[in-house]
Design a protein around this motif. Structure first.
Motif, PDB file in Angstrom:
ATOM      1  N   HIS A   4      -3.215  -8.271   1.384  1.00  0.00           N
ATOM      2  CA  HIS A   4      -2.469  -7.426   0.579  1.00  0.00           C
ATOM      3  C   HIS A   4      -1.215  -7.891  -0.131  1.00  0.00           C
ATOM      4  N   HIS A  43      -7.066  -9.268   6.414  1.00  0.00           N
ATOM      5  CA  HIS A  43      -7.232  -8.511   5.414  1.00  0.00           C
ATOM      6  C   HIS A  43      -5.784  -7.865   5.116  1.00  0.00           C
ATOM      7  N   GLU A  44      -4.871  -7.655   6.009  1.00  0.00           N
ATOM      8  CA  GLU A  44      -3.576  -7.128   5.440  1.00  0.00           C
ATOM      9  C   GLU A  44      -2.734  -8.294   4.841  1.00  0.00           C
ATOM     10  N   GLN A  63       0.909  -1.275  -0.082  1.00  0.00           N
ATOM     11  CA  GLN A  63       0.039  -0.168   0.035  1.00  0.00           C
ATOM     12  C   GLN A  63       1.005   1.034  -0.059  1.00  0.00           C
ATOM     13  N   CYS A  76     -10.383   0.143   3.580  1.00  0.00           N
ATOM     14  CA  CYS A  76      -9.306   0.155   3.251  1.00  0.00           C
ATOM     15  C   CYS A  76      -8.756   1.536   2.855  1.00  0.00           C
TER      16      CYS A  76
HETATM   17 ZN    ZN Z   1      -6.296  -2.792   3.070  1.00  0.00          ZN
END
Ligand code: ZN
Length: 160
Positions: free
Chosen positions: A137, A133-134, A52, A91
């Motif tokens: 990624h 969730h992370e 991210q 997010c």
């Molecule tokens: Zn996210």
């Protein structure tokens, strides 16, 4: 304090698989520090993964506001999951959007900390959700891929 630019959905970087960290160098420590600055600066963030901020390394951090505070994960592996929970997610890389996502209720994860020491953590509820969730990624997966009803909502519509 050093903020990094957020990579926003539509950028192909978010769809790549991140590589493991083979040595915890000063660059990785700086990355962890900058990711925390960026996550807290953005306010609503309870987790952020290296892709991210444009770095394709298997690193993420979370802070869901519980007694754990900030937790840093390097080369994480989710080694056990059980149960199920469904709730709205958002997010930092998908601003203004939310949808319901099913996650395990309970997980066990192992990873390295910034000193290169392996640790294991058991997590439930929001912390388990956030870690899953992370971790997604790092494999190029976004929460919007996992909407339980296939719908993506604007947060403005949901919160009002
Ligand atoms: Zn996210």
């Amino acid at each position: 304090m050093a903020l990094r630019n957020l990579v926003i959905e539509g950028d192909p970087l978010l769809r790549k698989t991140s590589r493991p960290v083979d040595e915890i160098t000063p660059r990785i420590i700086k990355l962890l520090d900058d990711m925390a600055d960026t996550m807290y600066f953005e306010g609503r963030g309870i987790g952020i993964a290296a892709p991210q901020v444009g770095v394709l390394r298997r690193v993420f951090i979370v802070d869901v506001g519980d007694e754990h505070g900030l937790i840093e994960f390097i080369n994480p592996e989710i080694i056990e999951t059980s149960g199920s929970q469904t709730d709205n997610e958002g997010c930092l890389s998908v601003p203004g959007k939310t949808c319901e996502v099913e996650r395990p209720q309970h997980i066990k994860v192992k990873a390295l900390n910034r000193n290169g020491e392996e640790f294991e953590l058991e997590a439930d509820d929001l912390l388990a959700r956030c870690i899953c969730h992370e971790n997604d990624h790092l494999n190029g997966i976004l929460f919007i891929d996992k909407s339980v009803d296939g719908k993506i909502y604007n947060t403005a519509d949901v919160e009002d």
